[in-house]
Motif scaffolding. Structure first.
Motif, PDB file in Angstrom:
ATOM      1  N   UNK A 150      -5.555   1.786 -12.465  1.00  0.00           N
ATOM      2  CA  UNK A 150      -5.969   0.392 -12.374  1.00  0.00           C
ATOM      3  C   UNK A 150      -4.792  -0.499 -12.770  1.00  0.00           C
ATOM      4  N   UNK A 151      -4.192  -1.127 -11.772  1.00  0.00           N
ATOM      5  CA  UNK A 151      -3.048  -2.024 -11.996  1.00  0.00           C
ATOM      6  C   UNK A 151      -3.345  -3.419 -11.432  1.00  0.00           C
ATOM      7  N   UNK A 152      -4.599  -3.796 -11.399  1.00  0.00           N
ATOM      8  CA  UNK A 152      -4.987  -5.083 -10.820  1.00  0.00           C
ATOM      9  C   UNK A 152      -4.329  -6.253 -11.545  1.00  0.00           C
ATOM     10  N   UNK A 153      -4.119  -7.330 -10.779  1.00  0.00           N
ATOM     11  CA  UNK A 153      -3.650  -8.605 -11.332  1.00  0.00           C
ATOM     12  C   UNK A 153      -2.312  -8.475 -12.046  1.00  0.00           C
ATOM     13  N   UNK A 154      -1.354  -7.864 -11.380  1.00  0.00           N
ATOM     14  CA  UNK A 154       0.023  -7.810 -11.867  1.00  0.00           C
ATOM     15  C   UNK A 154       0.937  -8.261 -10.731  1.00  0.00           C
ATOM     16  N   UNK A 155       2.215  -7.921 -10.811  1.00  0.00           N
ATOM     17  CA  UNK A 155       3.159  -8.325  -9.758  1.00  0.00           C
ATOM     18  C   UNK A 155       3.989  -7.127  -9.299  1.00  0.00           C
ATOM     19  N   UNK A 156       3.315  -6.023  -9.012  1.00  0.00           N
ATOM     20  CA  UNK A 156       4.016  -4.884  -8.438  1.00  0.00           C
ATOM     21  C   UNK A 156       4.407  -5.206  -6.998  1.00  0.00           C
ATOM     22  N   UNK A 157       5.619  -4.831  -6.627  1.00  0.00           N
ATOM     23  CA  UNK A 157       6.084  -5.092  -5.273  1.00  0.00           C
ATOM     24  C   UNK A 157       6.678  -3.809  -4.694  1.00  0.00           C
ATOM     25  N   UNK A 158       7.137  -3.925  -3.464  1.00  0.00           N
ATOM     26  CA  UNK A 158       7.618  -2.731  -2.784  1.00  0.00           C
ATOM     27  C   UNK A 158       6.475  -1.934  -2.191  1.00  0.00           C
ATOM     28  N   UNK A 159       6.780  -0.792  -1.571  1.00  0.00           N
ATOM     29  CA  UNK A 159       5.721   0.002  -0.918  1.00  0.00           C
ATOM     30  C   UNK A 159       4.871   0.768  -1.926  1.00  0.00           C
ATOM     31  N   UNK A 160       3.677   1.120  -1.487  1.00  0.00           N
ATOM     32  CA  UNK A 160       2.854   2.051  -2.259  1.00  0.00           C
ATOM     33  C   UNK A 160       3.442   3.440  -2.040  1.00  0.00           C
TER      34      UNK A 160
END
Length: 500
Positions: A79-89
Motif C-alpha cells: 500500500x503506497x497510496x497518496x505518494x509521489x512515486x514515478x517511473x514504471x511499475x
C-alpha cells in the motif's frame, strides 16, 4: 528475531530509491532496529523474519519503486497510496505470486498497466487510480479469477475493456471513471458479474445501450455511467435492485420518457438520481412522491420534460439538491416545496414557471436559489428574507413587479450573486442594501426602479460588479461609491435623471 538477508536487502534498496521523505517515514529504517520493526513493515508470525506487508500510505515519499521489491517473496500486500512515486511499475512485481492487494492510487507512475498483472494469481484487489497510466487494459487481467476490487480511474487508458474482465464473477467493485475507454458494456453484465455492487465508468467514450441485465446483479448499489455516449432508453426494471443508492446517467444521449422513475420507488435506499443533460421527455410522474425518503439529490436539468412539478415533491424530506434547469416545465412552483427543510440548492431556471409560493421562506437551509428566465409574475415573496443561509439569489428575466422587499436586501448572507434584472420592479432601492456587505455581484438593471442611488451602497465593501442601467434612478451619483475599492464595473447608463 532472525534476519532474512534477502528481505533486508530488498527493503534497503527500496529506501535507496526514495529521493524525498517529507514526513520522515523511513527514519526508523536503520541498522539499529530490526527491519520487522521499521515503520510500515509487517512480518509473518509463522515465518518471523519474512516481510508480508508494506504500508506507507500518505507519507510524502518521492522516488522510484525499486525492482528489488520483487524479492520479497512472502509479500501479500503493498500500500503506497497518496505518494509521489514515478517511473514504471517494475515488472519484478510479477514474481510475487502470494500478492493479494496492490494499492497504488494517487501516484505519478508512467507507462502502462503491465501485462504481468495476470501472473498474480492470488490478487483480489488492484487500485491504480490517478497513476498517470496510459495504453490499454491488458487482456491478462482476465486470468485473475478471484478479483473483487478493480480501481483504474483517472488515468489515460484507452481502447476497449477486455471482455474477460466482465466475466470475473467475484468482482464487487469496478471503477473505470475518467479515462478514454470505448466500446459497449456487455448486454449480459448483470449475469456475468452477479456480485457487483459498484459500477463506475463515468467520463469515458462508451457507446451502445444501458444493459437491461443490470437488474440481475441483485446486490448492485451504484450505477454511475455519466458523461459517455450511451443511447436508447433507460432500463425499466431497476426497481428490482432493493439496495440501489445512486444512479448517474448524466450527459449521455438517452431518449426516453420519465417512466423509468416509477419503478425506482421500490429502491428504498435510493439517495441520488442524476439524469441531467439527456433527451428525456414527457412529464414528471406523480409517483415521484413515493421515491425513497433518503433521496438527497435529484438532477433532471437540460432535458425536454414538460408539465408541472407534482405536489408530491414535498414528500422527499431529505432532498438537498433539486435541479430542473432548462426544461419546459410550467405552472406554479408547488407550495409543498416549502416542506423540504433540508434543501440547499433549488435550480429551476430556464423553464416556464408562472407563480412563486411564499412557502419558499421555509427553506432556511437554502444556499442557492435560481429561478431566472421563467414567466413568474407578481411580487417577490418577502418570506425569502427567512432564508438566512442564502449565498446566491437569481430572479432575473421574469415578470416580477412591485417593489424590492427590504427583507431580501437584509439578507447579509448573500455573498456571491443577487440578480433581479429584466423584470418590472418599481420603487426605490431599499436602504437595507447596506446589509449586503459581502456581496460581490448585484444586477438590478432593466427594471423601473426610481429614486436616488442610496449612499448605503458604499457599505457593500465586497462589490465588484454593480449593474443598475436602464432604470429611472435620479439625482447625483454618491461620491461615497469611490470607497468601493474592489469595484470593477459600475453601470448607470440609461438612467436619464442621474447626474455626476
Amino acid at each position: 528475531m532472525a534476519n532474512n538477508e534477502t528481505d533486508r536487502v530488498a527493503l534497503v534498496a527500496f529506501k535507496a530509491a526514495i529521493v524525498q521523505d517529507l514526513f520522515g517515514a523511513l527514519t526508523s529504517w536503520n541498522h539499529s532496529l530490526h527491519y520487522c520493526h521499521w515503520k510500515g513493515i509487517l512480518c509473518s508470525r509463522r515465518h518471523p523474519d519474512r516481510v508480508i506487508q508494506l504500508t506507507l500510505r500518505s507519507q510524502g515519499l518521492v522516488g522510484l519503486l525499486s525492482p528489488h521489491i520483487g524479492n520479497l517473496s512472502f509479500f501479500n500486500s503493498i500500500d503506497l497510496q497518496n505518494n509521489s512515486f514515478h517511473g514504471p511499475i517494475p515488472q519484478e512485481l510479477g514474481r510475487l505470486f502470494r500478492l493479494q492487494t496492490i494499492e497504488f492510487n494517487n501516484n505519478s507512475f508512467r507507462g502502462t498497466i503491465p501485462p504481468f498483472i495476470g501472473n498474480l494469481s492470488s490478487l483480489f484487489q488492484i487500485s491504480l487510480s490517478h497513476c498517470n497510466l496510459h495504453g490499454e487494459i491488458p487482456e491478462e487481467i482476465a486470468r485473475l479469477r478471484g478479483l473483487s476490487l478493480v480501481q483504474l480511474s483517472e488515468n489515460n487508458l484507452s481502447g476497449k475493456v477486455p471482455f474477460g474482465l466482465y466475466n470475473i464473477s467475484t468482482i464487487l467493485f469496478l471503477s473505470l471513471t475518467v479515462n478514454q475507454l470505448e466500446g459497449n458494456i456487455p448486454h449480459d453484465i448483470g449475469s456475468t458479474l452477479p456480485n457487483l455492487k459498484f459500477l463506475n465508468c463515468m467520463n469515458n467514450l462508451f457507446t451502445g445501450t444501458i444493459p437491461t441485465s443490470l437488474s440481475n446483479a441483485s446486490k448492485l448499489q451504484e450505477i454511475l455511467i455519466s458523461i459517455n455516449y450511451f443511447s436508447g432508453t433507460m432500463p425499466k426494471d431497476l426497481g428490482k435492485l432493493p439496495g440501489l443508492t445512486a444512479i448517474g446517467v448524466y450527459q449521455n444521449r438517452l431518449q426516453d420518457d420519465l417512466t423509468f422513475i416509477s419503478p425506482l420507488t421500490n429502491c428504498t435506499s435510493l439517495q441520488i438520481i442524476d439524469a441531467g443533460d439527456n433527451l428525456f421527455r414527457g412529464s414528471l410522474p406523480d409517483s415521484i412522491a413515493n421515491l425513497s425518503t433518503y433521496l438527497s439529490w435529484m438532477n433532471l436539468h437540460i432535458n425536454q420534460t414538460h408539465g408541472s412539478i407534482p405536489s408530491g415533491i414535498g414528500n422527499l424530506l431529505n432532498l438537498t439538491q433539486l435541479s430542473m434547469v432548462a426544461n419546459n416545465l410550467a405552472g406554479p412552483v408547488p407550495s409543498s416545496i416549502g416542506r423540504l427543510h433540508n434543501l440547499q440548492s433549488l435550480l429551476l431556471a430556464q423553464n416556464k414557471f408562472t407563480e412563486l409560493p411564499s412557502s419558499l421562506g421555509n427553506l432556511t437551509s437554502l444556499i442557492t436559489l435560481d429561478l431566472g428566465e421563467n414567466n413568474i409574475y407578481g411580487n417577490i415573496p418577502p418570506s425569502l428574507g427567512n432564508c438566512h443561509s442564502l449565498l446566491e439569489l437569481h430572479l432575473y428575466k421574469n415578470n416580477f413587479n412591485g417593489s424590492i422587499p427590504p427583507e431580501i436586501m437584509s439578507l447579509s448572507s448573500i455573498s456571491t450573486f443577487l440578480t433581479l434584472d429584466h423584470n418590472a420592479l418599481t420603487g426605490s432601492l431599499p436602504s437595507e442594501v447596506e446589509c449586503l456587505k459581502n456581496l460581490g455581484y448585484m444586477d438590478v438593471s432593466y427594471n423601473r426602479l426610481s429614486g436616488p442611488i442610496p449612499n448605503m451602497l458604499s457599505n457593500c465593501f465586497s462589490l465588484e460588479w454593480l449593474h443598475m442601467q436602464a432604470n429611472s434612478f435620479e439625482g447625483e451619483i454618491p461620491q461615497s461609491l469611490s470607497m468601493l475599492r474592489g469595484l470593477r464595473l459600475l453601470d448607470l447608463s440609461r438612467n436619464n435623471n442621474c447626474r455626476d
